[in-house]
Design a protein around this motif. Structure first.
Motif, PDB file in Angstrom:
ATOM      1  N   ARG A  93       4.707 -22.526 -10.533  1.00 43.38           N
ATOM      2  CA  ARG A  93       3.964 -21.285 -11.922  1.00 43.38           C
ATOM      3  C   ARG A  93       2.865 -22.336 -13.029  1.00 43.38           C
ATOM      4  N   GLN A  94       2.454 -21.756 -13.283  1.00 52.05           N
ATOM      5  CA  GLN A  94       0.726 -22.469 -14.127  1.00 52.05           C
ATOM      6  C   GLN A  94       1.999 -21.322 -15.895  1.00 52.05           C
ATOM      7  N   PRO A  95       2.692 -22.299 -16.515  1.00 49.59           N
ATOM      8  CA  PRO A  95       2.129 -21.359 -18.016  1.00 49.59           C
ATOM      9  C   PRO A  95       2.185 -20.157 -18.255  1.00 49.59           C
ATOM     10  N   ARG A  96       2.213 -19.011 -18.874  1.00 49.59           N
ATOM     11  CA  ARG A  96       1.326 -17.962 -19.273  1.00 49.59           C
ATOM     12  C   ARG A  96       0.771 -18.469 -20.637  1.00 49.59           C
ATOM     13  N   GLN A  97      -0.318 -18.502 -20.965  1.00 48.89           N
ATOM     14  CA  GLN A  97      -1.237 -18.324 -22.278  1.00 48.89           C
ATOM     15  C   GLN A  97      -1.171 -17.498 -23.248  1.00 48.89           C
ATOM     16  N   PRO A  98      -0.921 -17.802 -24.078  1.00 48.70           N
ATOM     17  CA  PRO A  98      -0.968 -15.952 -24.632  1.00 48.70           C
ATOM     18  C   PRO A  98      -1.951 -15.226 -25.524  1.00 48.70           C
ATOM     19  N   ALA A  99      -1.017 -14.503 -25.145  1.00 49.74           N
ATOM     20  CA  ALA A  99      -2.470 -13.034 -25.228  1.00 49.74           C
ATOM     21  C   ALA A  99      -3.204 -13.556 -26.636  1.00 49.74           C
ATOM     22  N   PRO A 100      -4.274 -12.775 -26.559  1.00 51.53           N
ATOM     23  CA  PRO A 100      -5.401 -13.427 -28.020  1.00 51.53           C
ATOM     24  C   PRO A 100      -5.238 -12.406 -29.272  1.00 51.53           C
ATOM     25  N   GLU A 101      -3.852 -11.397 -29.443  1.00 52.92           N
ATOM     26  CA  GLU A 101      -3.818 -10.596 -29.964  1.00 52.92           C
ATOM     27  C   GLU A 101      -3.015 -10.928 -30.754  1.00 52.92           C
ATOM     28  N   SER A 102      -2.084 -12.070 -29.986  1.00 51.32           N
ATOM     29  CA  SER A 102      -0.479 -12.642 -30.401  1.00 51.32           C
ATOM     30  C   SER A 102      -0.908 -13.614 -30.834  1.00 51.32           C
ATOM     31  N   MET A 103      -2.296 -14.468 -30.377  1.00 48.99           N
ATOM     32  CA  MET A 103      -2.399 -15.390 -31.920  1.00 48.99           C
ATOM     33  C   MET A 103      -3.177 -14.940 -33.053  1.00 48.99           C
ATOM     34  N   ASP A 104      -3.558 -13.789 -32.917  1.00 48.86           N
ATOM     35  CA  ASP A 104      -4.286 -13.373 -34.269  1.00 48.86           C
ATOM     36  C   ASP A 104      -2.557 -13.473 -35.922  1.00 48.86           C
ATOM     37  N   ARG A 105      -2.275 -13.002 -35.209  1.00 47.33           N
ATOM     38  CA  ARG A 105       0.246 -12.271 -36.203  1.00 47.33           C
ATOM     39  C   ARG A 105       0.552 -13.915 -36.171  1.00 47.33           C
ATOM     40  N   ALA A 106      -0.132 -15.115 -35.300  1.00 51.69           N
ATOM     41  CA  ALA A 106       0.182 -16.131 -35.576  1.00 51.69           C
ATOM     42  C   ALA A 106       0.346 -16.622 -36.872  1.00 51.69           C
ATOM     43  N   ALA A 107       1.372 -17.211 -37.610  1.00 52.04           N
ATOM     44  CA  ALA A 107       0.606 -18.144 -39.398  1.00 52.04           C
ATOM     45  C   ALA A 107      -0.648 -18.438 -39.350  1.00 52.04           C
ATOM     46  N   PRO A 108      -1.034 -18.957 -40.439  1.00 56.22           N
ATOM     47  CA  PRO A 108      -2.164 -19.292 -40.858  1.00 56.22           C
ATOM     48  C   PRO A 108      -2.549 -20.106 -40.333  1.00 56.22           C
ATOM     49  N   SER A 109      -1.164 -21.102 -40.604  1.00 60.56           N
ATOM     50  CA  SER A 109      -1.739 -22.575 -40.255  1.00 60.56           C
ATOM     51  C   SER A 109      -1.520 -22.912 -38.869  1.00 60.56           C
ATOM     52  N   ASP A 110      -0.948 -22.234 -37.870  1.00 58.46           N
ATOM     53  CA  ASP A 110      -0.307 -21.731 -36.240  1.00 58.46           C
ATOM     54  C   ASP A 110      -1.751 -21.637 -35.353  1.00 58.46           C
ATOM     55  N   VAL A 111      -2.518 -22.511 -34.936  1.00 61.88           N
ATOM     56  CA  VAL A 111      -3.191 -21.708 -33.260  1.00 61.88           C
ATOM     57  C   VAL A 111      -2.390 -21.288 -32.069  1.00 61.88           C
ATOM     58  N   GLY A 112      -1.554 -21.908 -31.242  1.00 63.43           N
ATOM     59  CA  GLY A 112      -0.794 -21.281 -30.346  1.00 63.43           C
ATOM     60  C   GLY A 112       0.531 -22.136 -30.298  1.00 63.43           C
ATOM     61  N   ARG A 113       1.383 -21.639 -29.614  1.00 62.38           N
ATOM     62  CA  ARG A 113       2.347 -22.026 -29.222  1.00 62.38           C
ATOM     63  C   ARG A 113       3.147 -22.803 -27.777  1.00 62.38           C
ATOM     64  N   ARG A 114       3.140 -24.086 -27.261  1.00 60.61           N
ATOM     65  CA  ARG A 114       3.821 -23.862 -25.637  1.00 60.61           C
ATOM     66  C   ARG A 114       4.474 -24.978 -25.523  1.00 60.61           C
ATOM     67  N   GLY A 115       6.209 -24.464 -25.634  1.00 56.22           N
ATOM     68  CA  GLY A 115       7.525 -24.995 -25.602  1.00 56.22           C
ATOM     69  C   GLY A 115       7.798 -25.139 -26.975  1.00 56.22           C
ATOM     70  N   HIS A 116       7.642 -26.469 -26.767  1.00 58.60           N
ATOM     71  CA  HIS A 116       7.791 -27.299 -28.481  1.00 58.60           C
ATOM     72  C   HIS A 116       6.666 -28.479 -29.405  1.00 58.60           C
ATOM     73  N   LEU A 117       5.253 -27.567 -28.097  1.00 61.65           N
ATOM     74  CA  LEU A 117       4.628 -28.166 -29.019  1.00 61.65           C
ATOM     75  C   LEU A 117       4.012 -27.376 -29.875  1.00 61.65           C
ATOM     76  N   ARG A 118       2.850 -26.961 -30.669  1.00 65.65           N
ATOM     77  CA  ARG A 118       2.500 -26.300 -31.177  1.00 65.65           C
ATOM     78  C   ARG A 118       0.412 -27.246 -31.710  1.00 65.65           C
TER      79      ARG A 118
END
Length: 125
Positions: A93-118
């Motif tokens: 299974r491939q890890p799910r990519q975050p939906a584009p709208e969830s990235m807009d709600r992320a903290a200003p410095s965060d772009v996306g999160r995968r597991g323990h990496l940011r």
């Protein structure tokens, strides 16, 4: 070494069909179907020696009849095997990519999160 287990009696080379176990505390000899694997304190016996088995005076012999259905795989066993083969054949299974709208709600410095990496945005943008 031969995959067939042989009778434990001296000078007997016939294939084993039963396993003999002694229960010393109860003065009992238990003769049952051939065990799944050889135990150090059990004796494998051929058909002839298992039929002629006698115990010492004062001891009881318990003969467990083999279950004819036990040696054959059941439909549950076959279904479980088929499911395991199907699961092993599936692509990982491939890890799910975050939906584009969830990235807009992320903290200003965060772009996306995968597991323990940011993934962080560059300070320039």
């Amino acid at each position: 070494m031969s995959p067939v287990r042989r009778c434990s009696r001296t000078a007997c080379g016939r294939p084993a069909v039963a396993t003999l176990t002694y229960v010393y505390a109860d003065s009992t000899a238990v003769l049952g179907p051939l065990a799944t694997y050889a135990e150090p304190h059990c004796y494998d016996l051929c058909a002839e020696h298992s039929e002629r088995l006698t115990a010492p005076r004062g001891w009881d012999v318990v003969r467990l009849a083999p279950d004819p259905a036990a040696g054959k795989p059941s439909s549950d066993d076959l279904e479980a095997l088929a499911n395991a083969v199907r699961e092993a054949a599936r692509p990982p299974r491939q890890p799910r990519q975050p939906a584009p709208e969830s990235m807009d709600r992320a903290a200003p410095s965060d772009v996306g999160r995968r597991g323990h990496l940011r993934v962080l945005r560059s300070p320039d943008s």
